[in-house]
Design a protein around this motif. Structure first.
Motif, PDB file in Angstrom:
ATOM      1  N   ASN A   1       0.810  -1.236   0.000  1.00  0.00           N
ATOM      2  CA  ASN A   1       0.000   0.000   0.000  1.00  0.00           C
ATOM      3  C   ASN A   1       0.835   1.275   0.000  1.00  0.00           C
ATOM      4  N   ARG A   2       2.122   1.158  -0.355  1.00  0.00           N
ATOM      5  CA  ARG A   2       2.987   2.318  -0.604  1.00  0.00           C
ATOM      6  C   ARG A   2       3.348   3.117   0.631  1.00  0.00           C
ATOM      7  N   LEU A   3       2.353   3.497   1.455  1.00  0.00           N
ATOM      8  CA  LEU A   3       2.620   4.227   2.693  1.00  0.00           C
ATOM      9  C   LEU A   3       3.521   5.436   2.497  1.00  0.00           C
ATOM     10  N   VAL A   4       3.218   6.269   1.501  1.00  0.00           N
ATOM     11  CA  VAL A   4       3.959   7.524   1.383  1.00  0.00           C
ATOM     12  C   VAL A   4       3.495   8.443   2.514  1.00  0.00           C
ATOM     13  N   PHE A   5       4.294   9.470   2.818  1.00  0.00           N
ATOM     14  CA  PHE A   5       3.892  10.441   3.836  1.00  0.00           C
ATOM     15  C   PHE A   5       2.994  11.468   3.161  1.00  0.00           C
ATOM     16  N   PRO A   6       1.662  11.397   3.400  1.00  0.00           N
ATOM     17  CA  PRO A   6       0.733  12.153   2.552  1.00  0.00           C
ATOM     18  C   PRO A   6       0.892  13.671   2.623  1.00  0.00           C
ATOM     19  N   ALA A   7       1.239  14.203   3.804  1.00  0.00           N
ATOM     20  CA  ALA A   7       1.305  15.668   3.930  1.00  0.00           C
ATOM     21  C   ALA A   7       2.722  16.208   3.727  1.00  0.00           C
ATOM     22  N   LEU A   8       3.677  15.326   3.440  1.00  0.00           N
ATOM     23  CA  LEU A   8       5.013  15.799   3.080  1.00  0.00           C
ATOM     24  C   LEU A   8       5.076  15.952   1.561  1.00  0.00           C
TER      25      LEU A   8
ATOM     26  N   GLY B   1       9.948  29.833  15.705  1.00  0.00           N
ATOM     27  CA  GLY B   1      11.047  28.892  15.922  1.00  0.00           C
ATOM     28  C   GLY B   1      10.590  27.456  15.719  1.00  0.00           C
ATOM     29  N   LEU B   2       9.412  27.138  16.246  1.00  0.00           N
ATOM     30  CA  LEU B   2       8.883  25.777  16.117  1.00  0.00           C
ATOM     31  C   LEU B   2       8.626  25.433  14.652  1.00  0.00           C
ATOM     32  N   THR B   3       8.035  26.383  13.923  1.00  0.00           N
ATOM     33  CA  THR B   3       7.745  26.140  12.504  1.00  0.00           C
ATOM     34  C   THR B   3       9.035  25.860  11.738  1.00  0.00           C
ATOM     35  N   LEU B   4      10.073  26.668  12.006  1.00  0.00           N
ATOM     36  CA  LEU B   4      11.348  26.453  11.325  1.00  0.00           C
ATOM     37  C   LEU B   4      11.908  25.084  11.685  1.00  0.00           C
ATOM     38  N   LEU B   5      11.810  24.750  12.965  1.00  0.00           N
ATOM     39  CA  LEU B   5      12.316  23.447  13.413  1.00  0.00           C
ATOM     40  C   LEU B   5      11.618  22.308  12.669  1.00  0.00           C
ATOM     41  N   LEU B   6      10.288  22.423  12.545  1.00  0.00           N
ATOM     42  CA  LEU B   6       9.531  21.349  11.895  1.00  0.00           C
ATOM     43  C   LEU B   6       9.782  21.293  10.402  1.00  0.00           C
ATOM     44  N   LYS B   7       9.958  22.461   9.768  1.00  0.00           N
ATOM     45  CA  LYS B   7      10.054  22.506   8.305  1.00  0.00           C
ATOM     46  C   LYS B   7      11.485  22.339   7.802  1.00  0.00           C
ATOM     47  N   ARG B   8      12.462  22.755   8.605  1.00  0.00           N
ATOM     48  CA  ARG B   8      13.809  22.856   8.064  1.00  0.00           C
ATOM     49  C   ARG B   8      14.805  21.843   8.603  1.00  0.00           C
ATOM     50  N   THR B   9      14.471  21.143   9.679  1.00  0.00           N
ATOM     51  CA  THR B   9      15.491  20.286  10.273  1.00  0.00           C
ATOM     52  C   THR B   9      15.157  18.808  10.092  1.00  0.00           C
ATOM     53  N   ARG B  10      16.184  18.000  10.303  1.00  0.00           N
ATOM     54  CA  ARG B  10      16.061  16.556  10.219  1.00  0.00           C
ATOM     55  C   ARG B  10      15.092  16.054  11.295  1.00  0.00           C
ATOM     56  N   LEU B  11      15.229  16.630  12.495  1.00  0.00           N
ATOM     57  CA  LEU B  11      14.336  16.251  13.591  1.00  0.00           C
ATOM     58  C   LEU B  11      12.880  16.581  13.240  1.00  0.00           C
ATOM     59  N   GLY B  12      12.686  17.757  12.622  1.00  0.00           N
ATOM     60  CA  GLY B  12      11.340  18.161  12.240  1.00  0.00           C
ATOM     61  C   GLY B  12      10.757  17.225  11.194  1.00  0.00           C
ATOM     62  N   LEU B  13      11.596  16.816  10.246  1.00  0.00           N
ATOM     63  CA  LEU B  13      11.146  15.883   9.202  1.00  0.00           C
ATOM     64  C   LEU B  13      10.696  14.573   9.851  1.00  0.00           C
ATOM     65  N   ALA B  14      11.499  14.092  10.806  1.00  0.00           N
ATOM     66  CA  ALA B  14      11.148  12.836  11.481  1.00  0.00           C
ATOM     67  C   ALA B  14       9.848  13.002  12.262  1.00  0.00           C
ATOM     68  N   THR B  15       9.687  14.140  12.929  1.00  0.00           N
ATOM     69  CA  THR B  15       8.473  14.370  13.711  1.00  0.00           C
ATOM     70  C   THR B  15       7.249  14.312  12.816  1.00  0.00           C
ATOM     71  N   ARG B  16       7.326  14.988  11.671  1.00  0.00           N
ATOM     72  CA  ARG B  16       6.169  14.999  10.769  1.00  0.00           C
ATOM     73  C   ARG B  16       5.958  13.623  10.158  1.00  0.00           C
ATOM     74  N   ALA B  17       7.058  12.956   9.785  1.00  0.00           N
ATOM     75  CA  ALA B  17       6.935  11.644   9.143  1.00  0.00           C
ATOM     76  C   ALA B  17       6.299  10.634  10.096  1.00  0.00           C
TER      77      ALA B  17
ATOM     78  N   GLN C   1       2.611  11.103  10.476  1.00  0.00           N
ATOM     79  CA  GLN C   1       1.770  10.785   9.323  1.00  0.00           C
ATOM     80  C   GLN C   1       1.728   9.301   9.003  1.00  0.00           C
ATOM     81  N   GLN C   2       2.829   8.611   9.226  1.00  0.00           N
ATOM     82  CA  GLN C   2       2.915   7.254   8.710  1.00  0.00           C
ATOM     83  C   GLN C   2       4.003   6.511   9.497  1.00  0.00           C
ATOM     84  N   PRO C   3       3.657   6.071  10.724  1.00  0.00           N
ATOM     85  CA  PRO C   3       4.698   5.528  11.602  1.00  0.00           C
ATOM     86  C   PRO C   3       5.443   4.321  11.028  1.00  0.00           C
ATOM     87  N   VAL C   4       4.746   3.436  10.316  1.00  0.00           N
ATOM     88  CA  VAL C   4       5.443   2.254   9.792  1.00  0.00           C
ATOM     89  C   VAL C   4       6.482   2.665   8.754  1.00  0.00           C
ATOM     90  N   ALA C   5       6.059   3.539   7.825  1.00  0.00           N
ATOM     91  CA  ALA C   5       7.000   3.983   6.793  1.00  0.00           C
ATOM     92  C   ALA C   5       8.147   4.767   7.425  1.00  0.00           C
TER      93      ALA C   5
END
Lengths: 238, 294
Positions: free
Chosen positions: A84-91, B157-173, B176-180
């Motif tokens: 099912n691909r599991l892309v990150f939808p909002a990224l 500061g929080l927005t920059l952290l979430l949008k621009r850093t590796r940690l922010g990328l991991a937090t958002r990822a 959204q999709q814990p298994v991936a």
């Protein structure tokens, strides 16, 4: 390259894998067939480290993977394109690719690799700043493959990459599998589309009810009822 | 309604919106943790107030600005502790377990504050008190303006952290999709932990700003901040940071408006009615979470 022995994984009391043993050779495309519920995805998730097996071993390039974290397994060169691909939808597409390179620290090389992905998948380039949730199914599948490739795997696991896609897109996916194989990436593929798989794979396994019930090359399959069993899950008459 | 009434009304609205930045910070904290773990941390506002209390330890020797920074840092440490005690040790697949553990933590923190301070309100340093900026007949309270500005800086500061850093990328990822995210080599535990620390920074800041705006810290702050924070989170849309910011300012403004129109004793009734209206007519909040989350 990948050698699995007596692998057993359970969800609570339900045993999904009951002692699976198989091999995926270096430089080969290995294909795992089987009906729904046979345990194929469980096997993939166990190899990738998401599920913890109860017993058995998974050796990758002579190193034991059982007990290692997902992160360690990715870092060793084994990546999974999940069911099912599991892309990150909002990224965005770009961020999805960056996420695939999460374990790498070589920023310049990561940027190069993203450019290479856009050569391989031109459709993604057009959508680079779009969020992945807005992509079509085929584009999401391409993105999931590209994301996995961003970790520079030597063995790529793919769990039903063609499911739910239009025939033209399925052909495209298999073309990419052929290309990757040509570039030296070994591939271990779970596939329902046995006729497409026959065109690319060097070795086949059939899984039924948590066990491997057939192993052979494409030539050995034609005389057998393997393909029928792959779809219908009919047990071999004893 | 005559001219003077209108002026007073506008003045309450402005003061309320400025104070609302504190609600926004608390709302963001709730929403961040919910976004990543799909869980509510009910002890969050209490820990935020506690962080401000701890920063009082250096109030005699340090300028106010440093006290606020100390509160933020203590907030981060408390965030890590709350994660370890209330989440890490508990089965995460049982939703009630962490809910109850954080209620317990809320009560524990409350009791600890009451016990240590004997329930007496403590003075908290403010900045720019009295130096107001007049715009025609309206005036902006400089101390509230500072609270608002400081809150905005932290949100940027929080927005920059979430949008621009590796940690922010991991937090958002992970959210959204814990298994991936795990397949990409991200650690769920590590990301959860750092989310609690980041939320803790925001909470400590919010606690300090609440103290600065009101002039005192009191154990009576924890419950209203918890409730307003949750209201803001729901109105903003669970998991949405922009939603929490806007809802925070709206709730702050509305609250003061209701207070002006109906008096302090009825104020919260109308805030709850606002929440009720949202739950009935727009249950997903201002920015509903995307459907089809796995």
């Amino acid at each position: 390259m990948l050698s699995i022995n007596g692998l057993a994984t359970a969800y609570g009391k339900i045993e999904a894998l009951k002692g699976v043993s198989l091999q995926a050779g270096a430089g080969q495309v290995t294909c795992l067939l089987g009906p729904n519920g046979a345990g194929k995805s469980t096997l993939m998730l166990t190899i990738a480290g998401i599920l913890k097996p109860k017993a058995g071993s998974i050796r990758f390039e002579n190193e034991e993977l059982v007990g290692k974290s997902c992160a360690d397994i990715v870092a060793r060169g084994l990546a999974l394109v999940p069911e099912n691909r599991l892309v990150f939808p909002a990224l965005t597409v770009r961020e999805n690719l960056m996420a695939g390179a999460y374990r790498r620290r070589d920023r310049a090389a990561i940027r190069d690799d993203i450019d290479k992905m856009f050569v391989r998948f031109p459709r993604l380039k057009e959508r680079i700043e779009q969020s992945a949730g807005t992509l079509s199914g085929g584009e999401q599948q391409m993105l999931a493959v590209a994301r996995a490739l961003m970790s520079r795997p030597r063995l790529l696991l793919m769990d039903e990459p063609s499911v739910g896609l239009a025939p033209l897109v399925v052909a495209e996916i298999f073309e990419i599998i052929r290309q990757l194989h040509g570039e030296g990436v070994s591939i271990f593929l779970v596939e329902q589309n046995a006729h497409m798989a026959l065109k690319v794979a060097h070795h086949f396994y059939l899984m039924e009810q948590g066990l491997v019930t057939f192993s052979g090359n494409p030539g050995e399959m034609s005389g057998d009822d393997v393909i029928q069993r792959a779809y219908l899950g009919k047990r071999r008459a004893a | 309604m005559n001219y003077n009434n209108l002026l007073d009304l506008s003045q309450s609205l402005i003061d309320g919106v400025l104070f609302g930045s504190i609600y926004a910070l608390i709302g963001i904290g709730f929403t961040l943790i919910f976004g990543v773990m799909n869980k509510i941390n009910l002890s969050y506002a209490a820990a935020s107030v506690a962080a401000a209390y701890v920063s009082l330890l250096i109030v005699q020797t340090a300028p106010p600005a440093l006290v606020y920074v100390a509160a933020a840092l203590v907030g981060g440490v408390l965030g890590a502790l709350v994660y370890l005690i209330c989440f890490h040790l508990l089965p995460l697949n049982k939703p009630l377990a962490t809910l109850m553990s954080t209620v317990g933590m809320l009560l524990l923190i409350d009791e600890a504050i009451v016990h240590i301070t004997a329930g007496m309100p403590q003075n908290y340093p403010a900045m720019f008190v009295g130096a107001n900026i007049d715009i025609g007949p309206l005036s902006l309270r400089s101390d509230l303006l500072f609270v608002f500005g400081f809150g905005c800086l932290v949100m940027i500061g929080l927005t920059l952290l979430l949008k621009r850093t590796r940690l922010g990328l991991a937090t958002r990822a992970v959210s959204q999709q814990p298994v991936a995210a795990q397949l990409c080599g991200m650690s769920i535990t590590g990301t959860n932990m750092s989310t609690f620390v980041i939320a803790g920074f925001l909470g400590g800041t919010a606690g300090a700003m609440a103290g600065a705006a009101i002039g005192v810290l009191s154990p009576l702050l924890t419950l209203p901040l918890t409730v307003k924070g949750l209201v803001v989170t729901v109105i903003g849309g669970l998991g949405s940071i922009p939603g929490a910011i806007i809802a925070g300012l709206v709730v702050g403004g509305a609250e003061n408006l209701f207070q002006y129109l109906r008096g302090v004793s009825e104020r919260d009734i109308y805030v709850m009615l606002l929440l009720f209206a949202f739950l009935v007519f727009r249950p997903g909040g201002l920015f509903p979470p995307p459907a089809g989350r796995d």
